[in-house]
Scaffold this motif. Structure first.
Motif, PDB file in Angstrom:
ATOM      1  N   LYS A  79      11.502  16.411  31.323  1.00 25.60           N
ATOM      2  CA  LYS A  79      10.087  17.480  30.996  1.00 25.60           C
ATOM      3  C   LYS A  79      11.290  17.791  32.628  1.00 25.60           C
ATOM      4  CE  LYS A  79       5.854  17.289  29.971  1.00 25.60           C
ATOM      5  NZ  LYS A  79       4.152  17.382  30.300  1.00 25.60           N
ATOM      6  N   LYS A  80      10.772  16.422  33.409  1.00 24.90           N
ATOM      7  CA  LYS A  80      12.104  17.096  35.023  1.00 24.90           C
ATOM      8  C   LYS A  80      13.269  16.857  34.798  1.00 24.90           C
ATOM      9  CE  LYS A  80       8.682  13.731  36.700  1.00 24.90           C
ATOM     10  NZ  LYS A  80       8.672  12.455  37.513  1.00 24.90           N
ATOM     11  N   GLU A  87      13.781  21.243  34.233  1.00 27.03           N
ATOM     12  CA  GLU A  87      12.874  21.740  35.522  1.00 27.03           C
ATOM     13  C   GLU A  87      13.996  21.965  36.304  1.00 27.03           C
ATOM     14  OE1 GLU A  87       9.848  20.339  38.398  1.00 27.03           O
ATOM     15  OE2 GLU A  87       9.118  20.791  36.460  1.00 27.03           O
ATOM     16  N   ARG A 106      17.229  23.784  35.106  1.00 29.58           N
ATOM     17  CA  ARG A 106      16.806  25.407  34.811  1.00 29.58           C
ATOM     18  C   ARG A 106      16.649  25.402  36.748  1.00 29.58           C
ATOM     19  NH1 ARG A 106      14.306  26.935  30.292  1.00 29.58           N
ATOM     20  NH2 ARG A 106      13.485  24.979  29.334  1.00 29.58           N
ATOM     21  N   LYS A 107      16.093  24.828  37.468  1.00 26.41           N
ATOM     22  CA  LYS A 107      16.184  25.606  39.121  1.00 26.41           C
ATOM     23  C   LYS A 107      17.769  25.413  39.008  1.00 26.41           C
ATOM     24  CE  LYS A 107      12.174  23.390  41.053  1.00 26.41           C
ATOM     25  NZ  LYS A 107      11.877  21.715  41.491  1.00 26.41           N
TER      26      LYS A 107
END
Length: 133
Positions: free
Chosen positions: A62-63, A66, A69-70
């Motif tokens: 997940k991290k 994330e 994606r940023k």
């Protein structure tokens, strides 16, 4: 009734493809093609599954996702989302996740089923074709 039988037969005859992902973020260039191929297969109406093992589970963190994606412009993330949108089934080997990637079950993004290694054997035996990346 005949139409329901025909539809059931078509679903039974639907070709199945399994794609196995063994590389992770440390070798990112080798992770694009499997998800791209999965998206293509699903759009061609093949029943498509992707199995993440060895270092592949790191791609499901997940991290990590994330952060990527940023940053934007990560082809793996784009193809991962495309595959999910196209109905590709995703599996992650729990042994690889814990023992090789030192991750916890809660670290995995939603929409991925955590399974044992024997599931790979079952999926391989059931698939018409299997691709390893």
């Amino acid at each position: 009734m005949a139409q329901a039988q025909t539809q059931s037969q078509e679903e039974e005859q639907k070709k199945k493809i399994l794609i196995v992902v063994t590389h992770g973020p440390e070798d990112l260039d080798r992770t694009y093609a499997p998800l791209f191929m999965a998206s293509i297969a699903a759009s061609m109406e093949y029943e498509t599954s992707v199995f993440f093992m060895i270092k592949g589970p790191k791609l499901l963190d997940k991290k990590w996702q994330e952060e990527e994606r940023k940053k934007g412009n990560n082809p793996f993330i784009r193809f991962f989302d495309m595959a999910k949108d196209n109905g590709v089934k995703m599996y992650v080997c729990i042994q690889s996740l814990k023992d090789m990637c030192h991750m916890k079950e809660d670290d995995v993004v939603e929409g991925v089923e955590l399974v044992g290694g024997s599931t790979l054997i079952d999926l391989t035996m059931d698939a018409d074709r299997t691709l390893f990346f």
